[in-house]
Design an enzyme around this catalytic site. Structure first.
Site, PDB file in Angstrom:
ATOM      1  N   VAL A   1       0.950  -1.154   0.161  1.00 29.35           N
ATOM      2  CA  VAL A   1      -0.165   0.105  -0.104  1.00 29.35           C
ATOM      3  C   VAL A   1       0.759   1.123   0.064  1.00 29.35           C
ATOM      4  O   VAL A   1       1.700   1.549   1.001  1.00 29.35           O
ATOM      5  CB  VAL A   1      -0.851   0.202   1.249  1.00 29.35           C
ATOM      6  N   SER A   2       0.726   2.228  -0.640  1.00 33.40           N
ATOM      7  CA  SER A   2       1.576   3.275  -1.116  1.00 33.40           C
ATOM      8  C   SER A   2       1.055   4.441  -1.908  1.00 33.40           C
ATOM      9  O   SER A   2       0.013   4.045  -2.640  1.00 33.40           O
ATOM     10  CB  SER A   2       2.864   3.183  -1.398  1.00 33.40           C
TER      11      SER A   2
ATOM     12  N   GLY B   1      -6.936  11.646  -0.124  1.00 27.01           N
ATOM     13  CA  GLY B   1      -7.966  10.412  -0.220  1.00 27.01           C
ATOM     14  C   GLY B   1      -7.757   9.422  -0.937  1.00 27.01           C
ATOM     15  O   GLY B   1      -8.574   8.564  -0.973  1.00 27.01           O
ATOM     16  N   LEU B   2      -6.796   9.289  -1.528  1.00 22.75           N
ATOM     17  CA  LEU B   2      -6.396   8.171  -2.477  1.00 22.75           C
ATOM     18  C   LEU B   2      -6.340   6.849  -1.580  1.00 22.75           C
ATOM     19  O   LEU B   2      -6.788   5.918  -2.204  1.00 22.75           O
ATOM     20  CB  LEU B   2      -4.978   8.330  -3.455  1.00 22.75           C
ATOM     21  N   LEU B   3      -5.683   6.713  -0.608  1.00 19.08           N
ATOM     22  CA  LEU B   3      -5.479   5.459   0.155  1.00 19.08           C
ATOM     23  C   LEU B   3      -6.869   5.055   0.517  1.00 19.08           C
ATOM     24  O   LEU B   3      -7.382   4.123   0.353  1.00 19.08           O
ATOM     25  CB  LEU B   3      -4.901   5.530   1.440  1.00 19.08           C
ATOM     26  N   SER B   4      -7.749   6.115   0.829  1.00 21.72           N
ATOM     27  CA  SER B   4      -9.306   5.767   1.298  1.00 21.72           C
ATOM     28  C   SER B   4     -10.085   5.278   0.113  1.00 21.72           C
ATOM     29  O   SER B   4     -10.688   4.352   0.351  1.00 21.72           O
ATOM     30  CB  SER B   4      -9.927   6.979   1.834  1.00 21.72           C
TER      31      SER B   4
ATOM     32  N   TYR C   1      -5.223   2.418   9.947  1.00 23.26           N
ATOM     33  CA  TYR C   1      -6.190   1.484   9.403  1.00 23.26           C
ATOM     34  C   TYR C   1      -7.507   1.291  10.261  1.00 23.26           C
ATOM     35  O   TYR C   1      -8.607   0.892   9.889  1.00 23.26           O
ATOM     36  CB  TYR C   1      -5.544   0.148   9.085  1.00 23.26           C
TER      37      TYR C   1
END
Ligand code: COA
Length: 424
Positions: free
Chosen positions: A85-86, A95-98, A126
């Site tokens: 995950v990066s 908000g890209l991770l979300s 998380y």
């Protein structure tokens, strides 16, 4: 700067792999190699690879793999195991991770995976997605000169055999499978995993320094019941050896095997410190030494995080410490695990069904993740507010049901050159 709404979150195609691998390497501070792309390509058919794309440029990476998690009682629960995950430094906090997590958790739920797991590189990330810390790890550092093991007592290490990578990789899968069948918190390691871990896979980079490998053989059957992989560094100070030894993997299915392998590592000539990372916090390893206090815990941390996606399937897959029933109201902002559930469980099995009965315990899905493998207690979690007793006695009952005699453990093998830095 591109508006984050126009950044595309989608599955990765073959053409995207070089850019995806480079972005991931940037995020994890790992230099790009063509071998890294090949490694990803070889698993791309099996894994779900997601990327965030600004026009055609990859700016975010995310992978999930179909895995199996051992739960109390010994069942293997299908899980989605998240990794790589990066988000590029240029595109963070938008908000890209979300968005990648949301896409993947929806996919896992639709595929029928009742649980998702990951190793969190950073604690604060998380919880907001419904994950809770579910297993912990202790990092031991053994001061060999205080361990009070007499190197002349070779009986302490009988059954230990030094082998090469080939012999090790042949024996290892069966030993690990025996552990996995009984150890809550473990994930599957398939044959490919072992070949890669030991440099035995066709096309593995040659010239990589090889660690040392040892097996422990059961004195009765002659079969391997323990594995040890370690590296060491020759280091001297004015005619006195000061060599550190790093244990990269240690798997044992009997106390005898564990004791013999630890004593073997600790009585290795020239070695003054043994580093043993990623063990269960309730590991018995200090007690295999002459003086248990010579094994100091240099780090104690959360390790694997877990998110329940399907409450009835997850809760009915494990066994419970006592025969009892409990009505749980699970809250989950994303909806997947939410509902009021009647859990009827005991040492031989369990069922979990939706109910109209009044809830006895209200629990947030994050806390359910921390309770699921038995590593935390409902009483402890209730202090922090995510778990609430609605009927007197419900916390104590949940504790008696969910807790296990030994803590769950997610073994981690430490591979590659990074480990030489020795930092937890
Ligand atoms: C961690 C990382 C993936 C975050 O990506 P991102 O796209 O910036 O995350 P988002 O913008 O979607 O942030 C989601 C939420 O997490 C918070 N957050 C993100 N990174 C955070 C951090 N390092 N510490 C604390 N909170 C963080 C955001 O503030 C946001 O909170 P909000 O929902 O309350 O507004 C990115 O910073 C990264 O690649 N870091 C290096 C590699 C890494 O640690 N990966 C995780 C491996 S498990």
């Amino acid at each position: 700067m591109t508006d984050s709404a126009v950044i595309d979150i989608r599955s990765v195609t073959e053409d995207d792999l070089p850019g995806w691998t480079r972005t991931w390497g940037n995020g994890y501070l790992r230099p790009y190699t063509d071998g890294g792309v090949d490694a990803i390509r070889s698993t791309a058919a099996r894994d779900r690879l997601i990327g965030a794309f600004d026009m055609d440029r990859c700016v975010g990476t995310y992978r999930s793999t179909a895995q199996e998690l051992t739960v109390p009682g010994g069942a293997f629960v299908p899980v989605s195991a998240i990794s790589r995950v990066s988000v590029a430094g240029t595109h963070r906090r938008r908000g890209l991770l979300s968005r990648m997590v949301a896409m993947d958790l929806r996919g896992a739920f639709e595929r029928g995976e009742p649980v998702a797991v990951l190793d969190a590189a950073q604690y604060p990330l998380y919880g907001r997605y419904g994950f809770g810390p579910a297993t912990a790890m202790a990092w031991f550092e053994i001061d060999v000169n205080r361990a009070r093991l007499d190197p002349r007592r070779t009986a302490d290490t009988s059954g230990v055999l030094l082998v090469d990578a080939r012999e090790y990789s042949k024996a290892a899968p069966a030993v690990y499978e025996r552990l996995r069948a009984v150890q809550p918190g473990t994930l599957r390691r398939d044959e490919l995993w072992w070949q890669e871990a030991t440099g035995q896979r066709a096309g593995s980079p040659s010239g990589r320094p090889e660690p040392f490998f040892a097996l422990h053989l059961d004195p009765v059957t002659g079969e391997a019941d323990g594995l040890l992989c370690f590296s060491a560094e020759e280091r001297w100070g004015a005619m006195l050896p000061q060599s550190p030894l790093w244990i990269r993997d240690l798997i044992a299915v009997s106390p005898q095997a564990e004791a013999a392998l630890i004593r073997f590592a600790v009585t290795t000539d020239w070695v003054t410190t043994v580093h043993l990372p990623y063990r269960a916090p309730d590991s018995l390893l200090p007690l295999w030494l002459g003086d248990p206090r010579s094994a100091r815990v240099s780090a104690l941390s959360d390790y694997m995080w877990l998110r329940v996606l399907d409450t009835p399937r997850a809760l009915s897959a494990r066994t419970y410490g006592v025969e009892a029933e409990l009505v749980l109201e699970v809250t989950d902002a994303a909806g997947y695990a939410a509902g009021t559930w009647l859990l009827e469980g005991g040492p031989d099995g369990a069922s979990c069904t939706r109910t109209r009965r009044a809830a006895q315990l209200r629990i947030d899905v994050r806390d359910l993740g921390s309770l699921y493998l038995g590593d935390d207690s409902a009483t402890r979690l209730s202090v922090l507010g995510g778990t609430e007793e609605l009927r007197p006695g419900a916390l104590a009952r949940a504790d008696a049901m969910f807790r296990t005699g030994r803590r769950p453990w997610s073994p981690r093998a430490v591979l590659g050159p990074r480990y030489q830095a020795g930092a937890p």
